[in-house]
Structures are given as C-alpha cells and as structure tokens.
Design an enzyme around this catalytic site. Structure first.
Site, PDB file in Angstrom:
ATOM      1  N   GLU A  42       0.920  -1.087   0.022  1.00  8.78           N
ATOM      2  CA  GLU A  42       0.120   0.192  -0.074  1.00  8.78           C
ATOM      3  C   GLU A  42       0.973   1.272  -0.038  1.00  8.78           C
ATOM      4  OE1 GLU A  42      -3.449   2.140   2.504  1.00  8.78           O
ATOM      5  OE2 GLU A  42      -2.433   0.631   3.610  1.00  8.78           O
ATOM      6  N   ASP A 118      -3.139  11.621  -2.184  1.00 12.53           N
ATOM      7  CA  ASP A 118      -3.086  12.956  -2.198  1.00 12.53           C
ATOM      8  C   ASP A 118      -3.494  13.275  -3.545  1.00 12.53           C
ATOM      9  OD1 ASP A 118      -2.380  15.926  -2.421  1.00 12.53           O
ATOM     10  OD2 ASP A 118      -1.165  15.553  -0.661  1.00 12.53           O
ATOM     11  N   LYS A 122      -3.608  21.053  -7.994  1.00 15.64           N
ATOM     12  CA  LYS A 122      -3.141  22.028  -9.041  1.00 15.64           C
ATOM     13  C   LYS A 122      -2.283  21.287  -9.949  1.00 15.64           C
ATOM     14  CE  LYS A 122      -2.554  25.730  -5.592  1.00 15.64           C
ATOM     15  NZ  LYS A 122      -1.775  26.773  -4.916  1.00 15.64           N
ATOM     16  N   ASP A 154     -11.717   9.524  -2.811  1.00 16.33           N
ATOM     17  CA  ASP A 154     -13.174  10.084  -2.738  1.00 16.33           C
ATOM     18  C   ASP A 154     -12.956  11.191  -3.902  1.00 16.33           C
ATOM     19  OD1 ASP A 154     -10.742  10.986  -0.803  1.00 16.33           O
ATOM     20  OD2 ASP A 154     -12.097  12.848  -1.061  1.00 16.33           O
ATOM     21  N   THR A 191     -11.655   2.100   6.311  1.00 21.32           N
ATOM     22  CA  THR A 191     -10.656   3.046   7.342  1.00 21.32           C
ATOM     23  C   THR A 191     -11.741   4.015   8.021  1.00 21.32           C
ATOM     24  OG1 THR A 191     -10.107   4.613   5.508  1.00 21.32           O
ATOM     25  CG2 THR A 191      -8.840   2.571   5.916  1.00 21.32           C
ATOM     26  N   GLU A 192     -11.043   4.582   8.936  1.00 17.52           N
ATOM     27  CA  GLU A 192     -11.758   5.849   9.518  1.00 17.52           C
ATOM     28  C   GLU A 192     -12.128   6.977   8.651  1.00 17.52           C
ATOM     29  OE1 GLU A 192     -11.011   8.775  13.286  1.00 17.52           O
ATOM     30  OE2 GLU A 192      -9.842   7.040  13.270  1.00 17.52           O
ATOM     31  N   TYR A 193     -11.035   7.138   7.802  1.00 19.01           N
ATOM     32  CA  TYR A 193     -11.025   8.485   6.829  1.00 19.01           C
ATOM     33  C   TYR A 193     -12.263   8.136   5.963  1.00 19.01           C
ATOM     34  CZ  TYR A 193      -9.489  11.392   2.960  1.00 19.01           C
ATOM     35  OH  TYR A 193      -9.478  12.502   2.179  1.00 19.01           O
TER      36      TYR A 193
END
Length: 222
Positions: A42, A118, A122, A154, A191-193
């Site tokens: 991962e 991430d 931009k 997401d 996951t929590e996220y």
C-alpha cells in the site's frame, strides 16, 4: 492540511518492530521475510488503518505499508504494535515512493494499493500524483505479470485522471465502480477516513487494473 510534526516519532520509528529501517536490504526477499506467497503493498498507508485491518483479515498474505511522513508513519506503527491480534505478516517502510524500485525486485509485488492518495489538485503538481504515468511505469516493473493495482479515492478529478493515465500506459481496466460503498464489501476494510465520506453519503470511486488481462484458455479454443 499536513499533520504537525510529532516530537516522539523519529525515536519510536527507530525501535518499532513493524518498521523495516533498511528496506533496500530486503529487495527480492520480502515474501520470505513475511512468510507468504502473496505480497500486497500500500503506497501512502497514512495512519495504518487499512494495513492493520487487512493484515488481520488475510494473515496468509504479506502486507507492506509505505508512508513518507514520519509522524503519520509513527502513528501507524504504534497502532499496529498496540493491537492485540496482529501477526508477523506486515511491515512499514518510511520513505518516498520515488524510491520504490530500490526496495522491491522486478515482479515481486502481487497487488499494489492506492487508497485515498493526495489528489495534488493544481495542474502543475499532477506529476506528484501516485497514479501519474511516471509512477505507473515504476509499478509495472515491480508487479508480477498476473498482478494488479487497486485504487480507491473520494476525489472525482483524481479518479478521472487516473483512469486515463492507466489506459495510456496500456493497463487493462478489470473493475470500475463510481459508488463502491453503496453495497457492503466485507472483504475490504473500511478506514476511519473512508467512513467519514460514507457517513455523508459521498461516493467512493474504485478501480482495479490488471497488468495483463486474464484469458480463459479453454474458452478461447472454442
């Protein structure tokens, strides 16, 4: 927003058993180290929720989480080592994915995971995206011929960008889902996220790319 630097992180990482301090030394030997025939990696494991849960759900597989932020990696390592039901089938590498070819041998990885990377929104920063063509080329050299890359995000813009990057690189789109969590997937840890987006009814985008498409040889003969 970047996480603040934790003063205890560096010292903790130096002594954490789950952290592999010299990953280059294990190039080509990860499956022996983790006692497995199947290696999952991962990239950008964050605070380690996915690494922890998946390594417990699939103890027969080896799991490696890569995280370049020392403070975040320290949280992941502590979370793993404080869990009571973990086994010795996981490791954390603290480093930048730019160096991935020094850590793994050609064909050593079976499945590579890109979870909520991430988005680098931009345009001038798109080359930093983990699904940029330059990274895909690196992954392609390290993943075995029947291997795959699984991605969840997401971010719709990042997902669209990634689909095109993989297509241009010649990877086979095996699965695609524009609202992955609308149905339960008990085989894939949340996951929590990720849960935060699910609670807001925001879609999770997911795709799986195969390095080489699966061909049913018997069907092909007919």
């Amino acid at each position: 927003m970047r996480m603040r630097k934790l003063p205890w992180a560096a010292e903790y990482l130096d002594q954490a058993a789950v952290v592999t301090s010299n990953p280059c030394d294990h190039q080509g030997c990860w499956k022996q180290k983790l006692h497995t025939d199947e290696l999952h990696v991962e990239i950008g494991c964050g605070k380690g929720d996915y690494l922890l849960e998946m390594s417990k759900m699939y103890p027969q597989s080896g799991w490696i989480g890569v995280e370049k932020d020392q403070s975040v990696a320290a949280i992941a390592a502590r979370k793993y080592e404080q869990a009571s039901d973990t086994q010795d089938n996981a490791s954390i590498i603290v480093g930048d994915a730019q160096e991935i070819e020094t850590w793994f041998e050609s064909g050593e990885i079976d499945v590579l995971h890109l979870n909520f990377s991430d988005p680098w929104p931009k345009k001038r920063a798109h080359k930093k995206r983990l699904s940029h063509a330059a990274f895909i080329a690196r992954y392609g050299r390290l993943i075995q011929d029947q291997g795959e890359i699984q991605m969840k995000t997401d971010n719709a813009s990042l997902f669209a960008f990634s689909v095109l990057q993989f297509q241009e690189a010649g990877w086979f789109l095996h699965e695609i889902d524009l609202d992955y969590r609308r149905e339960a997937h008990e085989e894939d840890a949340v996951t929590e996220y990720e849960q935060r987006f699910m609670s807001r009814n925001q879609p999770i985008y997911r795709a799986v790319w195969k390095k080489i498409p699966y061909v049913n040889k018997d069907k092909k003969k007919r």
